[in-house]
Design an enzyme around this catalytic site. Structure first.
Site, PDB file in Angstrom:
ATOM      1  N   LYS A  17       0.844  -1.201   0.000  1.00  0.00           N
ATOM      2  CA  LYS A  17       0.000   0.000   0.000  1.00  0.00           C
ATOM      3  C   LYS A  17       0.879   1.251   0.000  1.00  0.00           C
ATOM      4  CE  LYS A  17      -0.458  -0.135   5.057  1.00  0.00           C
ATOM      5  NZ  LYS A  17      -1.388  -0.211   6.188  1.00  0.00           N
TER       6      LYS A  17
ATOM      7  N   TYR B 194      16.251  30.962   3.825  1.00  0.00           N
ATOM      8  CA  TYR B 194      15.157  31.812   4.274  1.00  0.00           C
ATOM      9  C   TYR B 194      15.257  32.134   5.766  1.00  0.00           C
ATOM     10  CZ  TYR B 194      12.635  31.092  -0.121  1.00  0.00           C
ATOM     11  OH  TYR B 194      12.259  31.080  -1.440  1.00  0.00           O
TER      12      TYR B 194
END
Length: 813
Positions: free
Chosen positions: A482, A708
């Site tokens: 999955k 940043y």
């Protein structure tokens, strides 16, 4: 050359070999899934801790195989084929390979060591092939099974063999020495690989040097402690010890080359090695020593050494243009490795249509007519739909094969062939290095950025077999694929699991199962979280739902009635303490009333989910879940006319509660190399390695900032490398700001400042590196568990977070 079944019966200690007709052996096989099994095959039914090839003999007989070496004859097959019964089929395979080896009398080079074996083998093949017809072990076929299988590639036209021998524990090398019988021995390197299989380093050395028992010479890096144990003369090399037979002095390195002055027998000469890393220089020195021993002139050595090349050790699966998948084996073309590559093609094909791009084949030792007759058989047996040949020779010999297109050179193919005609097919690209087939791979490969997630299919197989070794042979295995195979890739891993004949695949949602069906997966697939709206699609694609509520069961029965189907397999989930999904005891009577004598469905299995099997502190809670489940199963199954499969153990359950394996277990994260304890992790191999490159390097001064919000401010001059991977690729921002690191040239580079959407920056002040150098984001180190711990999450989340824009490359050694 005579190689018949009657020849080998006296040497394999047969306990029973009755009424056998004459049989000339054309092919030795141990893999029932290979399309190369035919009437000329002698099949050895090997048994291991978690596999028994005797189970597949009936299928082989249906394919035309009639001769088998077995440890027992299945009762229903006694009169359907010819059987030679032995005590141990692996030992019989090895004894057969010794007999076969002794039909020829050319010298053998035997290579062992912790790493570098395959590269030295391939380089020696390149360096010596102008003067010898060489047989060598393909890829890294160096095990107790791989070595004997490699030997069967020999024939009377070979005059040199180069074989590697790998061991993982004691009492293995003696077998390989008897098979290879080397006269020249090479010890590449003593490292930490497989240390767990030996009680000490000295035991490991003692075991490895058994390969050199009858060698005339052993070549190795100067090491007094090993040399004194060797039974023969040595040629040693060193960059630091002038007492070595061959001393190398590094003069300078530039443009990717290293100049080394070689001193041997008081004579000096210079070689230019096209590498700068220490491992490659060491492997090249081993090759120089071998050439000196074989009395090559220094000019020849220098000329050939400068043409060494990077060796690609792996078969790689890549995503191609126009919904194609590529199998990249673009650096070798010999008969033995072609057989391996075709088996891998069949195992990993994602499309029914199969195309083979193949160059002229070298180093077969066979006359061309015989060689290409064998190649023709391989292509026909493997049902290749389209064949593209490149080379002056191959097209002439294979011209009668249907759907063949021939070109004299790679450039002619690239210029003339319509590449858009490749669509919805699996393409095996297999060519000798001189044909530059990497240019074909580049053109056909889907373009992605330079960050890749490499998935080691051999490691997945190893981890699967580790967990299977804890189970009874009859216990079924469901494997979870999955969430795109826990972020690693769904189709390719599912194909591998189908090849290994697991019993079930598990997916979360119906669309995942539908995609697997579209990719050709035929294994039973259980959908663990089906939506009621998906039931029609699930039935259309033969997917089996987990049913966890009365509402869901009634909804499914309504669909089943409308479609007039019967005995459709479903799986009932019981809640025993996870409190996520599942029937509770107060619903059992209603549930029993619905499933009793219900012809629309068949309860294929009943199961529950353990909440804390990874933590032995909750052992009492887990044992109570198992008790509750057993009671619930007995209650519910009492109204059925059959006994459904029971399953309760997940990955950590298999490891910690093996005694409760019941009829099936569910393997999840462990397959992908992550256990839930240090003890479990020691048993597993790393599967996934996330790699990128250095885009640019800046030097900043004290007081300047990175990224940043100026989260990192340099307190001294700092060299900063930018890597093109960020949080949009799945790298968590919590791993930034000097908490995490990457590896560049095996050295830690700390992440500086905030991780950006598409980039991160690292400190390389103390690392020799340049733009384009490889960067390891995670793998063996840093491991995903380390990243998860620092990022306050779990390895599952790290894996599944890797973006789909990151290219997946699947490889097999």
């Amino acid at each position: 050359m005579t190689f018949t079944l009657q020849n080998i019966i006296p040497v394999i200690d047969a306990k029973s070999a009755k009424n056998l007709p004459e049989f000339s052996i054309e092919n030795i096989s141990i893999d029932s899934r290979s399309l190369q099994n035919n009437q000329g095959t002698l099949f050895f039914a090997l048994k291991g801790h978690n596999h028994d090839a005797h189970q597949y003999l009936e299928n082989l007989i249906e394919k035309g195989v009639q001769f088998f070496v077995v440890e027992y004859i299945p009762e229903n097959l006694k009169d359907k084929a010819h059987f030679v019964v032995v005590e141990n089929t692996l030992k019989a395979l090895q004894q057969t390979s010794i007999f076969y080896k002794n039909l020829f009398h050319f010298p053998m080079i035997g290579i062992t060591g912790s790493n570098g074996k395959t590269i030295v083998k391939e380089w020696l093949n390149f360096l010596l092939s102008p003067d010898f017809t060489i047989v060598r072990s393909p890829k890294s076929y160096n095990s107790q099974v791989g070595v004997p299988l490699s030997i069967f590639g020999s024939n009377e036209n070979h005059n040199l063999g180069i074989f590697e021998a790998g061991i993982s524990t004691s009492n293995e090398m003696e077998n390989l020495q008897k098979i290879i019988q080397p006269k020249i021995g090479i010890f590449t390197h003593l490292g930490n690989a497989h240390n767990e299989g030996f009680s000490s380093i000295s035991e490991k050395i003692d075991e490895k040097i058994k390969l050199f028992k009858d060698c005339e010479i052993v070549i190795l890096e100067k090491n007094d402690s090993i040399e004194k144990l060797l039974p023969s003369q040595t040629i040693t090399w060193s960059f630091t010890d002038k007492n070595a037979t061959v001393f190398g002095e590094k003069e300078n390195s530039k443009n990717g080359f290293t100049n080394i002055v070689i001193t041997h027998n008081n004579n000096s000469f210079e070689v230019e090695i096209p590498f700068q890393d220490e491992d490659s220089l060491s492997n090249a020195m081993t090759c120089v020593c071998t050439l000196l021993y074989l009395k090559y002139g220094t000019d020849v050595i220098a000329e050939r050494i400068k043409n060494l090349y990077p060796v690609e050790l792996r078969l790689q699966v890549k995503k191609g243009i126009n919904n194609c998948s590529l199998i990249d084996d673009s650096y070798s073309s010999d008969y033995q490795s072609l057989k391996m590559a075709l088996d891998f093609l069949e195992q990993q094909k994602l499309h029914q249509k199969k195309t083979l791009i193949l160059s002229d084949i070298f180093q077969s030792g066979l006359p061309l007519q015989e060689l290409y007759q064998k190649v023709t058989s391989l292509i026909q047996n493997n049902k290749i739909d389209r064949l593209i040949t490149i080379g002056d020779t191959i097209g002439n010999y294979l011209k009668d094969i249907p759907n063949i297109i021939s070109f004299s050179s790679t450039q002619e193919f690239l210029q003339q062939f319509n590449l858009n005609s490749f669509e919805n097919e699996t393409i095996l690209i297999k060519g000798a290095r001189s044909f530059d087939f990497e240019e074909i791979v580049v053109i056909l490969e889907e373009k992605n950025h330079e960050t890749v997630l490499e998935i080691n299919l051999d490691a997945i197989s190893y981890n699967l077999n580790f967990y299977k070794s804890k189970l009874k042979p009859e216990t079924k295995v469901m494997v979870m694929v999955k969430a795109f195979g826990y972020g690693n890739g769904g189709y390719e891993i599912a194909k591998l699991l189908e090849h290994h004949k697991v019993d079930y695949l598990g997916v979360a949602f119906a669309d995942e199962g539908i995609e697997l069906r579209k990719a050709g997966i035929t294994l039973p697939i259980m959908v663990l979280n089906p939506e009621n709206s998906s039931f029609n699609a699930m039935i259309a694609y033969d997917l089996e739902p987990e049913i966890y509520s009365i509402t869901g069961l009634n909804a499914f029965l309504k669909v089943a009635q409308q479609r007039n189907i019967s005995s459709y397999p479903i799986h009932l989930k019981i809640d025993t303490g996870m409190h996520r999904l599942g029937y509770e005891p107060n619903e059992f009577e209603r549930l029993k009333a619905i499933i009793k004598n219900n012809n629309f469905i068949k309860v294929e299995s009943i199961f529950t989910h353990l909440a804390a099997s990874d933590d032995v502190a909750f052992k009492e809670f887990t044992l109570n879940q198992i008790r509750l489940f057993t009671e619930a199963f007995d209650n519910l199954s009492s109204v059925l006319n059959h006994k459904p499969i029971r399953h309760i153990l997940n990955t950590s359950g298999i490891f910690n509660y093996t005694n409760y394996q019941m009829e099936m277990v569910r393997l999840g994260i462990g397959l992908y190399g992550v256990g839930n304890s240090d003890e479990e992790n020691k048993q597993l191999l790393n599967v996934s390695t996330l790699k990128s490159i250095i885009s640019q390097i800046h030097t900043i001064e004290a007081g300047e900032s990175v990224g940043y919000s100026r989260k990192y401010i340099a307190n001294k001059q700092t060299k900063v490398a930018t890597i093109p991977i960020g949080y949009a690729d799945g790298i968590r921002r919590a791993w930034g700001n000097e908490k995490g690191y990457v590896l560049i040239n095996n050295q830690k580079a700390i992440i500086l400042g905030n991780i950006c959407m598409d980039m991160l920056m690292v400190d390389v002040s103390e690392i020799t590196c340049k733009p384009g150098d490889e960067v390891i984001i995670f793998g063996e180190k840093p491991h995903v568990k380390e990243i998860a711990n620092v990022s306050f999450t779990i390895p599952y989340e790290v894996f599944v977070g890797i973006s789909q824009r990151v290219k997946r490359i699947f490889f097999k050694n």
